[in-house]
Each structure stands twice: as structure tokens, then as C-alpha cells.
Design a protein around this motif. Sequence first.
Motif, short mmCIF file in Angstrom:
data_model
loop_
_atom_site.label_atom_id
_atom_site.label_comp_id
_atom_site.label_asym_id
_atom_site.label_seq_id
_atom_site.Cartn_x
_atom_site.Cartn_y
_atom_site.Cartn_z
N UNK A 1 -8.83 -9.32 14.15
CA UNK A 1 -8.19 -10.03 13.04
C UNK A 1 -9.21 -10.40 11.97
N UNK A 2 -8.80 -10.29 10.76
CA UNK A 2 -9.67 -10.62 9.64
C UNK A 2 -9.07 -11.80 8.89
N UNK A 3 -9.90 -12.77 8.61
CA UNK A 3 -9.40 -13.93 7.89
C UNK A 3 -9.81 -13.84 6.43
N UNK A 15 -7.38 -5.58 10.77
CA UNK A 15 -8.31 -4.77 10.02
C UNK A 15 -7.61 -3.48 9.56
N UNK A 16 -8.00 -3.01 8.39
CA UNK A 16 -7.38 -1.80 7.90
C UNK A 16 -6.20 -2.06 6.98
N UNK A 17 -5.74 -3.31 6.94
CA UNK A 17 -4.69 -3.66 5.99
C UNK A 17 -5.29 -3.61 4.59
N UNK A 18 -4.49 -3.24 3.61
CA UNK A 18 -5.00 -3.30 2.25
C UNK A 18 -4.65 -4.64 1.64
N UNK A 19 -5.35 -4.97 0.56
CA UNK A 19 -5.09 -6.24 -0.12
C UNK A 19 -3.66 -6.32 -0.61
N UNK A 20 -3.13 -5.17 -1.05
CA UNK A 20 -1.76 -5.18 -1.56
C UNK A 20 -0.78 -5.57 -0.47
N UNK A 43 -4.49 4.40 -6.42
CA UNK A 43 -5.24 3.54 -7.34
C UNK A 43 -5.32 4.08 -8.75
N UNK A 44 -4.24 4.68 -9.23
CA UNK A 44 -4.28 5.31 -10.54
C UNK A 44 -3.86 4.36 -11.65
N UNK A 45 -2.82 3.55 -11.41
CA UNK A 45 -2.27 2.77 -12.52
C UNK A 45 -3.06 1.49 -12.74
N UNK A 56 -15.34 -9.60 -9.20
CA UNK A 56 -14.99 -8.20 -9.44
C UNK A 56 -13.48 -8.03 -9.53
N UNK A 57 -13.06 -7.11 -10.39
CA UNK A 57 -11.65 -6.75 -10.43
C UNK A 57 -11.49 -5.45 -9.65
N UNK A 58 -10.62 -5.47 -8.62
CA UNK A 58 -10.42 -4.26 -7.84
C UNK A 58 -8.93 -3.99 -7.74
N UNK A 59 -8.58 -2.73 -7.45
CA UNK A 59 -7.17 -2.42 -7.27
C UNK A 59 -6.77 -2.77 -5.85
N UNK A 60 -5.75 -3.61 -5.71
CA UNK A 60 -5.37 -4.13 -4.40
C UNK A 60 -4.88 -3.03 -3.47
N UNK A 61 -4.28 -1.98 -4.02
CA UNK A 61 -3.66 -0.97 -3.15
C UNK A 61 -4.69 -0.13 -2.41
N UNK A 62 -5.93 -0.11 -2.90
CA UNK A 62 -6.94 0.73 -2.24
C UNK A 62 -8.04 -0.10 -1.57
#
Lengths: 239, 158
Positions: A1-3, A15-20, A43-45, A56-62
Motif C-alpha cells: 500500500x502506498x500512502x 502500488x501501480x495505481x495512477x494519480x488519475x 497523456x496527450x491532452x 511540478x505539473x504532471x499528467x495524472x493519467x500517466x
Amino acid sequence: MTRLYINGIEVDLEEGTTLLEAVEHLGIEIPTLCFHPGLSAYGACRLCVVELGDGRLVSACTYPVQEGLQVRTHSPRVLRARRMLIELLLSICPGSKRLQDLAAEHQVERVRFSVRDERCILCGLCVRMCAEQMMAHAIGFVNRGYRRRITTPFDLTSDVCRRCGGCLYICPVCELRCQGPEAPSVVCGSCMTPAPTCPPVYEDLACYMGAAGECGTCVRGPRTPDRRSPDFTRRRESV
Amino acid sequence: MREVEAIIERYGAKRRHVIAILQDIQTQFHYLPREALLEVAARVRIPLIDLYSIATFYNCFSLVPRGEHVIRVCLGTACHLKGGTRLVEALERELGVREGEMTPDGQFSFETVRCVGACALAPLVLIDGRYYPKMKQRKLTQVLARLRRARPPAEVTQ
């Protein structure tokens, strides 16, 4: 589990879940155009940008979840970035209802870029649909940079395409277009300022809600350029 | 196509070798013939569209025949200011073809590029990968005449 912490809320996730997925798990909504749960993340749009603790700004889906990560989904910086992205997307695809709705939601009121109607935002959903779900590999990206587009090999009718229509089904922008009269500018924005409904008085209905604005909720409000026209003022006064 | 088969044989029919295979095909035929792409797709077992994406993405690949000698005129900012467009006009006159086309005898093909990274030497012309700095119309005519005489040409280097 990741907190990790999303907008200050503590969550434990595998683990392995994406931020989205994590964000959606909490019921927080962030806009996406190029993501579909049945397809690989691309992560295109970039609309699903979130801000991390280090700025940092990152794309949540990736982005995969990490231990102790601080995520902000609606910080001023994120919202500013999203507004810019919507503005850019609108400038290549002004005919999309989905984008116009996003613009209204995010108070994007103008497009400062030169508009070229490509009717495609190169999100790659159709390409992934064709390859991953339909196993056809009939369409893909060709060329690069300014000339990048989606097509079949040699622009010919594909042998492997089964005409399933999956690419059309999944496209976020080639769905329903504006049904009513042309909006006064690239961003219609009329649904941003809903005025009281009174269809017989307002002939000037904007187009994005209902069949040609039947309900009248989106009657051009005080924010749209039309309010300066004498015509509009006269009609207002007659109400 | 036997040549294509030999090239695939050399690298092995693996997805990761596809760019090397395409490069060799490009060197041999001076372009990527459609049949060659179809054959590579079938032999390496990758979707044709993936090959087509690669072939259109990289500038070193061409889907239309290129001549024995590839002439590239730089039209980056410096070369543009130093008269690169006049070199283009001169070449169009000299060769009788437009930009992106090949002469009917298959000797020359001519294209424009944006900046080749040697702006101090503007205006630049690249012929078969060799840099010709501070190019002038007269010099260009001389070089073309030399290349025409030197037939058959040396192997094209990219």
C-alpha cells in the motif's frame, strides 16, 4: 500500500495505481479528453494536470502513485494551466461541443491563437481503440509536428479496417457539433452566464444547450460581445 | 523483392530493427517503395500503419523516389537572410523541377530544409550529405556540372 495526500486528504492505494485513478477514487473530478479506462494511458491532452508537492505539473493519467506524494488537483497554477490548454485545444478544434463545454466550465472566454479548424486534437484515442480493442491497427499518426495527423497507410482504404466505427465512437471532438446559429466568436461561452428562461422574448438563442437552445437557459448573457449591439439593448429594454 | 529480403535477413525480422531495415532500403532504392514497406510489415509482423508512421516521421525517409544526388538547400533564418530562396530559384531553373521533386533522369532530387546547424556558413547547400558553405548561384552551377560529369555517382551517403 502506498500512502499519499490528495488535496490534503490522506489515501492508501495499491502500488501501480495512477494519480488519475486515485483522484477519481476520492470522487474529485478533473477533466480528461484522451483517457479511457479500457485503453492504455497516453497523456496527450494534458488536461488532467495536477501539481505535485515539489511544484511540478504532471499528467495524472500517466503518473503512478508514490509514497508520501502531495497532490493538488485544483491549485491556481493547475487551473491556469488547464485554461491555457483548453484555449489551445479550442484553437484547433472550435467546432467541438465537448471543448466548448470545458471552456465554459473553466471560464475560458477568448482564444488568443490563430484558429485553424482541424477537427482533431490528436489525442490518439481512435488509434488506441483501433489497435488495443479492435486489434485492427488500421489507423495511426503520420508525419510530425505541424503536419501530424491521423490516417490509414498511404491514405488508402485500409485492408484491415472492419468499419466497426470504434474510432468515431470514442472520438471526443467529432461528436455532436453546434446545432444552432453560429456563435459570435470561437468561444461561444453563452452557457457561462445563464439568464432567466424566456424563449418568446429572446430570439437570439445560443446553440449549445438542447436542440438549438430550446430551453433558453443559455440566452446570450451580459458577457458575450452581443450585449454591446444596439439590437440587443433594445430587446432587453422591451422585456 | 529479393533486396528487401536480404536486408531483413541481415538484421533479423525483429521489431526493434525496423528503423535500420528501413534505412538500408532507403539507401538502396533512394526511397521506400510501397512494396518494400508491405514486405517488411509482413515479414517482421508489425502493422503496416506503424511502418508508415515511422516512414513519415523521420526526414531521412522518403516515400517518393529521390535522385542519385540529394540536394538540400537550407532555408533557416540565417540562410534565408543570406539569399537561400534565390538558390532555390536558381536550382529550379537549373534542374527544371520544383522543390521536393526529382529530375526526370533520376540524377538529382532537391528539397529544402530548415537549418542544418552551421549558420555561420550561410547560405548552405548540402549535396549528398556534404556541406557546401557560402553558396552562390555560380558556384552551384559549377558543382552541378561536376556531378553530372562524374557519372556514375559515388554511393549516396545520408
